[in-house]
Design a protein around this motif. Structure first.
Motif, PDB file in Angstrom:
ATOM      1  N   ARG A  20       0.830  -1.207   0.000  1.00 43.12           N
ATOM      2  CA  ARG A  20       0.000   0.000   0.000  1.00 43.12           C
ATOM      3  C   ARG A  20       0.866   1.258   0.000  1.00 43.12           C
ATOM      4  O   ARG A  20       0.586   2.220  -0.726  1.00 43.12           O
ATOM      5  CB  ARG A  20      -0.931   0.014   1.219  1.00 43.12           C
ATOM      6  N   ASN A  21       1.919   1.254   0.781  1.00 48.17           N
ATOM      7  CA  ASN A  21       2.755   2.451   0.910  1.00 48.17           C
ATOM      8  C   ASN A  21       3.624   2.727  -0.308  1.00 48.17           C
ATOM      9  O   ASN A  21       3.997   3.881  -0.536  1.00 48.17           O
ATOM     10  CB  ASN A  21       3.637   2.337   2.153  1.00 48.17           C
ATOM     11  N   PHE A  22       3.959   1.693  -1.089  1.00 51.40           N
ATOM     12  CA  PHE A  22       4.920   1.869  -2.180  1.00 51.40           C
ATOM     13  C   PHE A  22       4.405   1.403  -3.533  1.00 51.40           C
ATOM     14  O   PHE A  22       5.184   1.311  -4.481  1.00 51.40           O
ATOM     15  CB  PHE A  22       6.228   1.129  -1.853  1.00 51.40           C
ATOM     16  N   GLN A  23       3.113   1.135  -3.652  1.00 49.07           N
ATOM     17  CA  GLN A  23       2.611   0.586  -4.915  1.00 49.07           C
ATOM     18  C   GLN A  23       2.635   1.605  -6.037  1.00 49.07           C
ATOM     19  O   GLN A  23       2.494   2.791  -5.764  1.00 49.07           O
ATOM     20  CB  GLN A  23       1.217   0.013  -4.715  1.00 49.07           C
ATOM     21  N   PRO A  24       2.858   1.123  -7.249  1.00 48.38           N
ATOM     22  CA  PRO A  24       3.208  -0.247  -7.594  1.00 48.38           C
ATOM     23  C   PRO A  24       4.653  -0.525  -7.187  1.00 48.38           C
ATOM     24  O   PRO A  24       5.530   0.308  -7.358  1.00 48.38           O
ATOM     25  CB  PRO A  24       3.026  -0.315  -9.101  1.00 48.38           C
ATOM     26  N   ILE A  25       4.878  -1.705  -6.652  1.00 50.62           N
ATOM     27  CA  ILE A  25       6.204  -2.081  -6.153  1.00 50.62           C
ATOM     28  C   ILE A  25       6.617  -3.382  -6.827  1.00 50.62           C
ATOM     29  O   ILE A  25       5.766  -4.223  -7.120  1.00 50.62           O
ATOM     30  CB  ILE A  25       6.201  -2.228  -4.612  1.00 50.62           C
ATOM     31  N   THR A  26       7.900  -3.512  -7.085  1.00 51.91           N
ATOM     32  CA  THR A  26       8.379  -4.759  -7.677  1.00 51.91           C
ATOM     33  C   THR A  26       8.492  -5.815  -6.575  1.00 51.91           C
ATOM     34  O   THR A  26       8.622  -5.490  -5.390  1.00 51.91           O
ATOM     35  CB  THR A  26       9.759  -4.592  -8.341  1.00 51.91           C
ATOM     36  N   GLN A  27       8.475  -7.051  -6.996  1.00 56.22           N
ATOM     37  CA  GLN A  27       8.603  -8.154  -6.051  1.00 56.22           C
ATOM     38  C   GLN A  27       9.961  -8.097  -5.351  1.00 56.22           C
ATOM     39  O   GLN A  27      10.066  -8.346  -4.154  1.00 56.22           O
ATOM     40  CB  GLN A  27       8.419  -9.476  -6.781  1.00 56.22           C
ATOM     41  N   THR A  28      10.994  -7.719  -6.081  1.00 58.95           N
ATOM     42  CA  THR A  28      12.339  -7.607  -5.505  1.00 58.95           C
ATOM     43  C   THR A  28      12.379  -6.532  -4.430  1.00 58.95           C
ATOM     44  O   THR A  28      12.921  -6.748  -3.340  1.00 58.95           O
ATOM     45  CB  THR A  28      13.366  -7.285  -6.610  1.00 58.95           C
ATOM     46  N   THR A  52       1.275  -7.630 -12.089  1.00 56.24           N
ATOM     47  CA  THR A  52       1.318  -7.413 -13.533  1.00 56.24           C
ATOM     48  C   THR A  52       2.768  -7.543 -13.987  1.00 56.24           C
ATOM     49  O   THR A  52       3.690  -7.143 -13.268  1.00 56.24           O
ATOM     50  CB  THR A  52       0.770  -6.022 -13.909  1.00 56.24           C
ATOM     51  N   GLN A  53       2.934  -8.116 -15.146  1.00 58.36           N
ATOM     52  CA  GLN A  53       4.267  -8.351 -15.693  1.00 58.36           C
ATOM     53  C   GLN A  53       4.585  -7.266 -16.708  1.00 58.36           C
ATOM     54  O   GLN A  53       3.807  -7.009 -17.619  1.00 58.36           O
ATOM     55  CB  GLN A  53       4.306  -9.729 -16.367  1.00 58.36           C
ATOM     56  N   ASP A  54       5.717  -6.603 -16.545  1.00 61.69           N
ATOM     57  CA  ASP A  54       6.220  -5.639 -17.510  1.00 61.69           C
ATOM     58  C   ASP A  54       7.600  -6.122 -17.930  1.00 61.69           C
ATOM     59  O   ASP A  54       8.583  -5.882 -17.228  1.00 61.69           O
ATOM     60  CB  ASP A  54       6.273  -4.240 -16.879  1.00 61.69           C
ATOM     61  N   TRP A  55       7.632  -6.859 -19.014  1.00 63.10           N
ATOM     62  CA  TRP A  55       8.814  -7.544 -19.499  1.00 63.10           C
ATOM     63  C   TRP A  55       9.289  -8.506 -18.425  1.00 63.10           C
ATOM     64  O   TRP A  55       8.595  -9.467 -18.112  1.00 63.10           O
ATOM     65  CB  TRP A  55       9.882  -6.552 -19.967  1.00 63.10           C
ATOM     66  N   LYS A  56      10.450  -8.271 -17.769  1.00 63.16           N
ATOM     67  CA  LYS A  56      10.934  -9.204 -16.750  1.00 63.16           C
ATOM     68  C   LYS A  56      10.533  -8.791 -15.330  1.00 63.16           C
ATOM     69  O   LYS A  56      10.839  -9.499 -14.379  1.00 63.16           O
ATOM     70  CB  LYS A  56      12.459  -9.311 -16.821  1.00 63.16           C
ATOM     71  N   THR A  57       9.888  -7.670 -15.203  1.00 64.58           N
ATOM     72  CA  THR A  57       9.596  -7.125 -13.888  1.00 64.58           C
ATOM     73  C   THR A  57       8.122  -7.304 -13.530  1.00 64.58           C
ATOM     74  O   THR A  57       7.247  -6.961 -14.322  1.00 64.58           O
ATOM     75  CB  THR A  57       9.957  -5.621 -13.839  1.00 64.58           C
ATOM     76  N   LYS A  58       7.875  -7.839 -12.332  1.00 65.48           N
ATOM     77  CA  LYS A  58       6.518  -7.953 -11.818  1.00 65.48           C
ATOM     78  C   LYS A  58       6.243  -6.769 -10.899  1.00 65.48           C
ATOM     79  O   LYS A  58       7.033  -6.472 -10.011  1.00 65.48           O
ATOM     80  CB  LYS A  58       6.336  -9.249 -11.025  1.00 65.48           C
TER      81      LYS A  58
END
Length: 149
Positions: free
Chosen positions: A46-54, A83-89
């Motif tokens: 919630r605080n950082f969205q959209p956030i990568t899984q890493t 959501t997938q953006d190339w190699k980044t979720k």
């Protein structure tokens, strides 16, 4: 067993407090269908969205495998979307996840605050906060020094 130093006894007491606090939080959050780890993940998203899984894993200090399993469960429950953006979720809260966090967050904050409010007066809480900040800042400096080594 040899006598433990005061510093070691403090560390052990802190570790035991955190463990007990997490157990109390798990018991409390069960009414919302959450664990402490899931609650923290939802709050961080919630605080950082959209956030990568890493970045989420780094922010929560959870292993990559552990975060993947947790996110799969949260996604299956409809609380997050990936959501997938190339190699980044990228991860965001769904409306259902935001609503659940909206209900759970104030309750969990109150539960945690009560552990301190019941045992410490305002001056003691202020002093403890300053001491914990000092310890945290020192640990971050040491970690930053190791990261550069």
């Amino acid at each position: 067993m040899e006598d433990l130093s005061l510093a070691t006894l403090i560390w052990l007491r802190m570790a035991r407090f955190v463990q007990n606090s997490n157990q109390l939080s798990n018991d409390h959050l069960r009414q919302f269908g959450l664990t402490v780890a899931q609650f923290e993940a939802l709050a961080h998203i919630r605080n950082f969205q959209p956030i990568t899984q890493t970045d989420l894993a780094r922010g929560l200090t959870v292993t990559g495998g552990g975060i993947s399993r947790m996110l799969s469960r949260l996604e299956a429950e409809g609380l997050i979307a990936r959501t997938q953006d190339w190699k980044t979720k990228h991860i965001t809260l769904t409306d259902k996840g935001a609503e659940l966090l909206e209900r759970a967050f104030p309750s969990q904050l109150q539960q945690q605050a009560s552990l301190f409010d019941e045992a410490l007066d305002e001056e003691e809480k202020t002093q403890l906060h300053a001491l914990m900040k000092k310890l945290y800042d020192n640990s971050r400096r040491r970690q930053d020094g190791e990261d550069r080594a």
